[in-house]
Design a protein around this motif. Structure first.
Motif, short mmCIF file in Angstrom:
data_model
loop_
_atom_site.label_atom_id
_atom_site.label_comp_id
_atom_site.label_asym_id
_atom_site.label_seq_id
_atom_site.Cartn_x
_atom_site.Cartn_y
_atom_site.Cartn_z
N LYS A 1 37.06 -26.43 -14.00
CA LYS A 1 36.43 -25.54 -15.19
C LYS A 1 36.09 -24.09 -14.76
CE LYS A 1 34.69 -28.35 -19.10
NZ LYS A 1 35.95 -28.11 -19.75
N ARG A 2 35.22 -24.28 -13.65
CA ARG A 2 34.61 -23.10 -12.72
C ARG A 2 35.52 -21.99 -12.71
NH1 ARG A 2 32.76 -19.46 -11.81
NH2 ARG A 2 30.78 -18.74 -10.50
N LEU A 3 36.77 -22.45 -12.13
CA LEU A 3 37.73 -21.68 -11.72
C LEU A 3 38.31 -20.87 -12.88
CD1 LEU A 3 39.33 -23.53 -8.92
CD2 LEU A 3 38.17 -21.41 -8.67
N ALA A 4 38.52 -21.64 -14.04
CA ALA A 4 39.12 -21.25 -15.28
C ALA A 4 38.14 -20.12 -15.76
CB ALA A 4 39.26 -22.26 -16.17
N LYS A 5 36.97 -20.44 -15.89
CA LYS A 5 35.77 -19.35 -16.09
C LYS A 5 35.85 -18.14 -15.36
CE LYS A 5 30.80 -19.17 -16.29
NZ LYS A 5 29.90 -19.57 -15.33
N HIS A 6 36.03 -18.23 -13.98
CA HIS A 6 36.04 -17.38 -13.07
C HIS A 6 37.11 -16.07 -13.25
CE1 HIS A 6 35.65 -15.02 -9.39
NE2 HIS A 6 36.83 -15.15 -9.01
N HIS A 7 38.26 -16.97 -13.81
CA HIS A 7 39.65 -15.98 -14.32
C HIS A 7 39.66 -15.73 -15.62
CE1 HIS A 7 41.19 -15.86 -10.00
NE2 HIS A 7 40.80 -17.01 -9.99
N ASN A 8 38.80 -16.27 -16.39
CA ASN A 8 38.89 -16.08 -17.92
C ASN A 8 39.96 -16.49 -18.45
OD1 ASN A 8 37.78 -15.32 -20.20
ND2 ASN A 8 38.47 -13.03 -20.08
N VAL A 9 40.58 -17.75 -18.06
CA VAL A 9 41.73 -18.46 -18.77
C VAL A 9 41.32 -19.80 -19.17
CG1 VAL A 9 43.24 -17.23 -17.06
CG2 VAL A 9 42.48 -19.42 -16.19
N ASP A 10 42.25 -20.57 -19.84
CA ASP A 10 42.18 -21.66 -20.22
C ASP A 10 41.75 -22.58 -19.08
OD1 ASP A 10 42.75 -23.12 -22.95
OD2 ASP A 10 43.31 -24.60 -21.50
N ASP A 11 41.21 -23.71 -19.31
CA ASP A 11 41.21 -24.92 -18.17
C ASP A 11 42.64 -25.39 -17.67
OD1 ASP A 11 38.56 -24.61 -18.66
OD2 ASP A 11 38.36 -26.72 -19.28
N ALA A 12 43.65 -25.29 -18.66
CA ALA A 12 44.82 -25.92 -18.42
C ALA A 12 45.75 -25.00 -17.83
CB ALA A 12 45.50 -26.44 -19.71
N GLN A 13 45.18 -23.82 -17.47
CA GLN A 13 45.86 -22.74 -16.65
C GLN A 13 45.44 -22.75 -15.25
OE1 GLN A 13 44.99 -19.71 -19.94
NE2 GLN A 13 46.75 -18.79 -18.79
N ILE A 14 44.99 -23.77 -14.84
CA ILE A 14 44.54 -23.82 -13.29
C ILE A 14 45.10 -25.26 -12.79
CG2 ILE A 14 42.66 -24.26 -12.01
CD1 ILE A 14 42.31 -21.39 -13.02
N LEU A 15 45.57 -24.94 -11.73
CA LEU A 15 46.07 -26.30 -10.76
C LEU A 15 45.34 -26.27 -9.58
CD1 LEU A 15 48.07 -28.87 -10.56
CD2 LEU A 15 49.57 -27.31 -9.56
N LEU A 16 44.51 -27.32 -9.08
CA LEU A 16 43.99 -27.37 -7.88
C LEU A 16 44.89 -27.98 -6.84
CD1 LEU A 16 40.55 -29.04 -8.75
CD2 LEU A 16 41.18 -26.77 -8.49
N THR A 17 44.83 -27.40 -5.67
CA THR A 17 45.82 -27.47 -4.68
C THR A 17 45.16 -27.94 -3.29
OG1 THR A 17 46.25 -25.35 -4.44
CG2 THR A 17 47.86 -26.39 -5.73
N ALA A 18 45.98 -28.47 -2.49
CA ALA A 18 45.53 -28.60 -0.88
C ALA A 18 45.69 -27.23 -0.07
CB ALA A 18 46.11 -29.73 -0.40
N GLY A 19 44.77 -26.32 -0.41
CA GLY A 19 45.05 -25.16 0.22
C GLY A 19 46.21 -24.29 -0.76
N SER A 20 46.25 -23.03 -0.38
CA SER A 20 47.39 -22.36 -1.16
C SER A 20 48.52 -22.67 -0.74
CB SER A 20 47.13 -20.93 -1.06
OG SER A 20 47.04 -20.45 0.17
N SER A 21 48.85 -23.18 0.59
CA SER A 21 50.12 -23.88 1.19
C SER A 21 50.69 -24.83 0.07
CB SER A 21 49.86 -24.56 2.43
OG SER A 21 49.21 -23.76 3.23
N GLU A 22 49.93 -25.74 -0.52
CA GLU A 22 50.34 -26.72 -1.29
C GLU A 22 50.67 -25.73 -2.65
OE1 GLU A 22 49.54 -31.37 -2.97
OE2 GLU A 22 48.10 -29.68 -3.29
N GLY A 23 50.04 -24.71 -3.15
CA GLY A 23 50.43 -23.90 -4.08
C GLY A 23 51.67 -23.38 -3.97
N ILE A 24 52.01 -22.64 -2.84
CA ILE A 24 53.17 -22.16 -2.50
C ILE A 24 54.45 -23.24 -2.72
CG2 ILE A 24 54.73 -21.01 -0.83
CD1 ILE A 24 52.02 -19.91 0.61
N ARG A 25 54.28 -24.45 -1.86
CA ARG A 25 55.30 -25.28 -2.04
C ARG A 25 55.59 -25.73 -3.44
NH1 ARG A 25 57.05 -29.75 1.88
NH2 ARG A 25 58.35 -31.23 0.53
#
Ligand code: PLP
Length: 354
Positions: free
Chosen positions: A58-82
């Protein structure tokens, strides 16, 4: 509140405590309030972060001004890339990258058997956006374009106006993974995060972020992706699930609200960069304009020997970055560490060793 570390306090390393300038870490240590949050979380870490992860989301969605469902938490951005790559693997897919960029994109793409298309750089390792665009246009299948901005190991940015028209034109069979791990260190106003485009509804971008750099939390492994709801749902299938490091999630939540630390973190890097820029200029070593917490410069001697020489003085510097033969990446440590590095480099110059 914080003040930038005193410039007269030179940090003196030794063999057991070298100056670590080889992994683009944040030498300051995390924000004291975030550290306390992590410590407070330890006794509760027998539990999963079931309540805390949605709060961070929620906090990150607010930070980027997007919907909660537009954020995916990952183990570092490495897991994001993968997970971003995994989510878009289709038959006959290529990964398009500049020839000199962060290696994880290629590393994960190879695991998924993607074709790798490397686009030659322009002088001084500038990214050839037109060349990337042509590589996509010339390809018959699906393209994953991995863009790191600011780029690693070069430390430079490409201006938003250089890629915006391309992304907005919605080239078919193409997804853009934009890795902005170092964005908070940027000074050049020509850089803007692609989060604006995601807010405008561009559904062909996956923005990747991390708490490893400006937040100084590399070892706590927290990152996240921002994209369309559909892309996030797709990526969510390829992360380890709703199970992130409990202490990391608590620290990230606290660090998000510690603006004074984030300001200090950036300022310290600015001071360290000034010390390094002056040193490199005095030594006549060509370097690129850094917008990050590291610098990329021409090695004064064979890179292997340079690394050895620095290591003998308890300074660890970057590895080889093909194809940039004899270019060296030096992460920016604390200002006190960089004063030590400057002294050593000047000394080595006086002795004729570099
Ligand atoms: N992306 C870039 C551009 C990086 O330089 C790094 C680490 O150096 C990462 C991603 C991965 O870092 P982390 O998984 O700690 O977020």
């Amino acid at each position: 509140s914080f003040s930038v570390p005193m410039l007269d306090k030179v940090v003196i390393p030794d063999v057991n405590n070298p100056v670590r300038l080889n992994f683009n870490e944040n030498a300051l240590g995390m924000s004291p309030s975030a550290k306390q949050a992590a410590i407070n979380a330890v006794p509760k870490a027998n539990r999963y972060a079931k309540a805390e992860m949605p709060l961070l989301n929620k906090r990150l969605a607010k930070h980027h001004n997007v919907d909660d469902a537009q954020i995916l938490l990952t183990a570092g951005s490495s897991e994001g890339i993968r997970s971003a790559i995994a989510a878009f693997v289709k038959p006959n897919t290529q990964l398009v990258i500049p020839e000199l960029t962060y290696s994880d994109g290629e590393y994960f793409a190879k695991i998924f058997n993607l074709n790798i298309t490397k686009v030659p750089s322009l002088p001084d390792w500038q990214i050839d956006i037109k060349g990337l665009q042509k590589a996509v246009e010339d390809y018959k299948g699906f393209s994953i374009v991995y863009l790191v901005n600011p780029n690693n190991p070069t430390s430079t940015i490409f201006a938003t106006h250089q890629i915006e028209p391309w992304i907005k034109s919605k080239p078919k069979n193409t997804i853009f993974i934009v890795d902005e791990a170092y964005a908070e260190f940027v000074n050049d106003p020509a850089f803007k995060s692609v989060d604006k485009l995601i807010i405008q509804g561009c559904d062909n971008i996956i923005l990747l972020k991390t708490f490893s750099k400006i937040h100084a939390m590399a070892g706590l492994r927290v990152g996240y992706a921002v994209s369309s709801i559909e892309n996030i749902k797709n990526m969510a299938q390829y992360v380890a699930g709703e199970k992130l490091n409990y202490c990391g999630v608590c620290a990230a939540l606290t660090s998000m609200d510690d603006q004074s630390f984030l300001t200090y973190s950036k300022k310290a890097v600015d001071v360290s960069r000034q010390i390094m820029e002056k040193t490199l200029s005095d030594l006549g070593l060509h370097y690129l304009k850094s917008e990050t917490n590291f610098m990329f410069h021409k090695s004064p001697i064979d890179l292997k020997d340079y690394r050895e020489l620095m290591k003998n003085n308890f300074i660890l510097i970057g590895r080889d970055f093909e194809p940039a033969t004899n270019w060296c990446r030096i992460s920016l440590g604390s200002p006190g560490e960089m004063l030590y590095v400057a002294n050593i480099m000047n000394e080595l110059k006086e002795k004729g060793k570099i």
